[in-house]
Design an enzyme around this catalytic site. Sequence first.
Site, PDB file in Angstrom:
ATOM      1  N   GLY A   1     -12.427  12.412  -5.628  1.00 35.87           N
ATOM      2  CA  GLY A   1     -13.419  13.399  -6.039  1.00 35.87           C
ATOM      3  C   GLY A   1     -14.594  13.289  -6.792  1.00 35.87           C
ATOM      4  O   GLY A   1     -15.117  14.084  -7.438  1.00 35.87           O
TER       5      GLY A   1
ATOM      6  N   CYS B   1       0.791  -1.260  -0.058  1.00 33.88           N
ATOM      7  CA  CYS B   1       0.091  -0.009   0.042  1.00 33.88           C
ATOM      8  C   CYS B   1       0.847   1.349  -0.138  1.00 33.88           C
ATOM      9  O   CYS B   1       1.845   1.303   0.692  1.00 33.88           O
ATOM     10  CB  CYS B   1      -0.774   0.248   1.210  1.00 33.88           C
ATOM     11  SG  CYS B   1      -1.955   1.406   1.320  1.00 33.88           S
TER      12      CYS B   1
ATOM     13  N   GLY C   1     -11.286  12.936  -1.858  1.00 34.22           N
ATOM     14  CA  GLY C   1     -12.259  13.825  -2.251  1.00 34.22           C
ATOM     15  C   GLY C   1     -11.712  14.935  -3.094  1.00 34.22           C
ATOM     16  O   GLY C   1     -10.606  14.684  -3.890  1.00 34.22           O
TER      17      GLY C   1
END
Length: 179
Positions: free
Chosen positions: A118, A1, A88
Amino acid sequence: CPNTEMGRDFFADPPHLRLLFDALSDLQIDRPLFLKISPLGGIPAIERLLEAAEDYSFISGFAFNLAPGKPPGLTTPGIENLPGATAGKPIENQMNQCIREMYRRMDRRRYRIIGIGGVFSAEDAYRKIQLGASLVQLMTAMIYEGPDVLTRITRGLVRLLERDGLEHIGQAVGTGSGV
């Protein structure tokens, strides 16, 4: 990750990637496998990843993860020293650029991209699709707007397809990537 301590991306190094891919190949994966990758490193990182993945047929595509830290220009007071990543709208442009550059360079017959970052409207989702995403992931919008956002975005996508004279969403993939 890619969300590792201090922003260290262990898999930005091709030998480390190949170690991971070799270990995964031992599992004899028979389902689509998407790699969640760092948005950092630009075009050179994308090209290194694609070169490393070339010999591993079980890799089906990619999704860009959130970069550690806060994006430049974020002015919300008090969050600059908090751990974690920003999601976002503040990362939308970064994710869109990553999608565009990956789509331009990847084998489009083999790989798919999951667009993130987003997505709050049908227009946001459609933009990611036009840049090269075959799938779109919603997280932040679901948190702020609830599950009804899915219906609103899906209906909006249908209207956008009709507006552009397209019969299915696959026809829109990559139409705005500049290739």
